[in-house]
Design an enzyme around this catalytic site. Structure first.
Site, short mmCIF file in Angstrom:
data_model
loop_
_atom_site.label_atom_id
_atom_site.label_comp_id
_atom_site.label_asym_id
_atom_site.label_seq_id
_atom_site.Cartn_x
_atom_site.Cartn_y
_atom_site.Cartn_z
CD GLU A 40 19.78 109.98 11.09
OE1 GLU A 40 20.32 109.46 12.13
OE2 GLU A 40 19.50 111.14 11.16
CE1 TYR A 123 19.51 109.15 18.11
CE2 TYR A 123 20.11 109.22 15.50
CZ TYR A 123 19.93 109.48 16.44
OH TYR A 123 20.73 110.49 16.68
CG ASP A 141 21.73 109.82 20.54
OD1 ASP A 141 21.36 110.73 22.05
OD2 ASP A 141 22.76 110.46 19.38
#
Length: 220
Positions: A40, A123, A141
């Site tokens: 990520e 996020y 997002d």
């Protein structure tokens, strides 16, 4: 918000589509929290196809968060050079060192604790919590809010991904029993079908309950 029957239909339809259509990436084939958090961080503002070879190289060189925490900054920078965004290199190293020093090398599961790590925003924290620990975290997002905007004919702005309104809607839609599969399916629907330009509404499994998609069908 829509009726409970519509929400149920959306969840079931999206997840069923996802079972056959999810994109394949190495970080999706594991539940190892370190691997997922690393992915990520690398994916931030970077295309997935660019990340795949770097992800493999980093894990080959630093197979555990303890190994990454012991890395030399220059060596890590060399590995990540092709991805650009050089500012993330020291943050990644600092993050690994804090995981080791504060959590004994165990990646925290909660969004709240993940966000205390250097360089980890909402996020990345939500994605890691959901994909590694299967926690029901809404993932917003630019792409997922675009899907929401079309589904419910909402005005979408650049700031919508940080909007409480959109987060509340996503939390209500989220399948709390299957959050990982729901979020992956939503991300891939946005990437493969509900694209920014010329969405493929005729192939979308949600067309019948999508206000934008219904408009497309009527126009045809």
């Amino acid at each position: 918000m829509n009726s409970s029957s519509t929400i149920h239909q959306l969840r079931e339809t999206l997840i069923e589509w996802g079972r056959d259509n999810l994109r394949v990436y190495p970080w999706r084939e594991t539940r190892e929290p370190y691997h997922i958090l690393l992915a990520e961080v690398l994916l931030h503002r970077t295309r997935a196809d660019q990340v795949v070879p770097i992800y493999h190289r980093v894990l080959e060189r630093y197979p555990t968060v303890h190994a990454l925490a012991a890395a030399q900054l220059e060596d890590l920078a060399d590995l990540l050079r092709s991805l650009g965004l050089h500012w993330r290199v020291p943050l990644l190293l600092e993050m690994a060192r804090e995981v080791v020093s504060r959590f004994g090398g165990d990646i925290p599961a909660s969004v709240e604790m993940l966000r205390t790590l250097p360089g980890i925003g909402l996020y990345i924290a939500a994605a890691t919590s959901c994909f590694a620990f299967d926690r029901p975290e809404p993932i917003l997002d630019t792409n997922t809010v675009r899907v929401l905007g079309r589904l419910f004919r909402l005005d979408v702005q650049e700031s919508s991904r940080k909007s409480r309104k959109f987060r509340t809607i996503m939390a209500e839609l989220l399948d709390r029993d299957r959050p990982r599969l729901f979020n992956l399916a939503l991300l891939d629907l946005a990437a493969l079908i509900c694209t920014p330009a010329m969405p493929a509404c005729h192939r979308c499994p949600l067309q019948s309950i999508c206000l934008y998609g219904s408009q497309y069908a009527t126009a045809k």
